[in-house]
Write a protein that holds these residues in place. Structure first.
Motif: not given
Length: 199
Positions: A136, A140, A143
């Motif tokens: 994760d 992230d 992104r």
């Protein structure tokens, strides 16, 4: 003062950690620094690298220290990605982790640290299974980079400074494409947790 101490002591204490998502760029590939853990919990598993915040440190100060310990570099590009605090995320203790996205020039990286930390530079699209919620954090961080690189030339932090402007701009475009491809690849794969180690 006694009442104040009693107030804080009446609440649970837990650890605060820093995890670094360290990106580099080499031979046209976006790479990430990961380690195969030589300590428990989950010895032998693949993970990001990090450390705990000391009692006398600010969060950003701790992140800079941890990054220096892991890469041998200071004054590098760092941005906070997010905070990760699921109750069962770490089987060893209650740990809340703050992830940082770090961009470095691989050629400046102290390669001797690979042997010390059992760490490796891996192509972002061919990562092994990761443990905890590190998948994760990586997603992230990608992104975040995707948003940043569309507005500012953060990709220059991945490149050596002495090349021509044309070379750097060309590679900046390659980096932007690599980040987009990596984000899409990870979204499709969803980088499964190391379930084999927990079963």
């Amino acid at each position: 003062m006694e009442k104040l101490r009693s107030f804080y002591e009446s609440h649970p204490r837990f650890h605060v950690a820093i995890d670094c998502v360290v990106f580099g760029f080499k031979d046209g590939e976006l790479r990430i620094l990961i380690q195969q853990r030589n300590f428990e919990p989950f010895q032998g598993a693949w993970s990001l690298m990090g450390g705990f915040v000391r009692e006398d440190e600010d969060i950003d100060e701790a992140a800079r220290r941890v990054c220096k310990e892991l890469t041998g570099l200071k004054d590098v590009y760092m941005r906070q990605v997010g905070t990760y605090g699921k109750v069962d995320r770490d089987p060893g203790a209650r740990v809340v982790s703050i992830a940082y996205c770090v961009l470095i020039d691989i050629d400046r990286y102290n390669q001797q640290l690979n042997m010390m930390n059992n760490s490796y530079w891996e192509n972002i699209t061919t990562l092994p299974d990761m443990f905890f919620d590190h998948k994760d954090m990586i997603m992230d961080a990608l992104r975040l980079l995707q948003r940043k690189i569309s507005r500012e030339p953060v990709g220059f932090n991945l490149l050596p400074p002495l090349f021509t402007l044309l070379f750097r701009i060309t590679n900046l475009i390659i980096i932007a494409i690599a980040i987009r491809i990596s984000t899409n690849t990870m979204r499709a794969q969803k980088l499964p947790l190391i379930s084999s180690l927990t079963e």
